[in-house]
Design an enzyme around this catalytic site. Structure first.
Site, mmCIF file in Angstrom:
data_model
loop_
_atom_site.group_PDB
_atom_site.id
_atom_site.type_symbol
_atom_site.label_atom_id
_atom_site.label_comp_id
_atom_site.label_asym_id
_atom_site.label_seq_id
_atom_site.Cartn_x
_atom_site.Cartn_y
_atom_site.Cartn_z
ATOM 1 C CD GLU A 103 -2.529 1.992 8.149
ATOM 2 O OE1 GLU A 103 -3.301 1.265 7.477
ATOM 3 O OE2 GLU A 103 -2.828 2.475 9.237
ATOM 4 C CE1 TYR A 115 5.131 5.692 -0.466
ATOM 5 C CE2 TYR A 115 4.155 3.553 -0.080
ATOM 6 C CZ TYR A 115 4.049 4.846 -0.528
ATOM 7 O OH TYR A 115 2.862 5.311 -1.050
#
Length: 130
Positions: A103, A115
């Site tokens: 998250e 990411y």
């Protein structure tokens, strides 16, 4: 820069990094728990002979989750976070893990870029907390 398992003796250094680097820092107890958790992986990035970053993962085969990744402000933009992530994901792949979740706040543009470069895809979005 060297990636190695995080040791309990690293705790004072990572508490200091956490306090300097995070807007809502974890406390010493929370950090210690992540080092000691049985279904986890705690890694340290070592720069100039001392921790400069760390990452905590939780595992439930064949999945894992990146719980927390932090790099000291003075070591950001030097690929320390990417090295930590790459090292961990390669190790998980070698052990046949197939999925890694995480998250991230949508306001954290640096993390979102990291990411995305690592191949993560958005699979959902939490509703705004009130």
């Amino acid at each position: 820069m060297i990636v190695r398992p995080l040791q309990p003796s690293d705790l004072p250094a990572i508490v200091g990094i956490e306090q300097r680097a995070m807007p809502a820092p974890w406390n010493e107890s929370q950090l210690r728990e992540e080092i000691e958790v049985t279904n986890g992986l705690a890694l340290a990035m070592v720069c100039d002979d001392r921790p400069c970053g760390y990452a905590f993962f939780r595992t439930c085969f064949p999945e894992c989750e990146l719980v927390h990744l932090v790099v000291a402000p003075e070591w950001r933009r030097r690929r320390a976070a990417a090295a930590l992530l790459t090292h961990a994901l390669a190790g998980f792949a070698d052990r046949d893990f197939v999925t890694c979740f995480l998250e991230v706040r949508e306001s954290n543009e640096a993390a979102l870029g990291l990411y995305a470069q690592a191949g993560f895809l958005q699979t959902g979005r939490r509703k705004q907390w009130t």
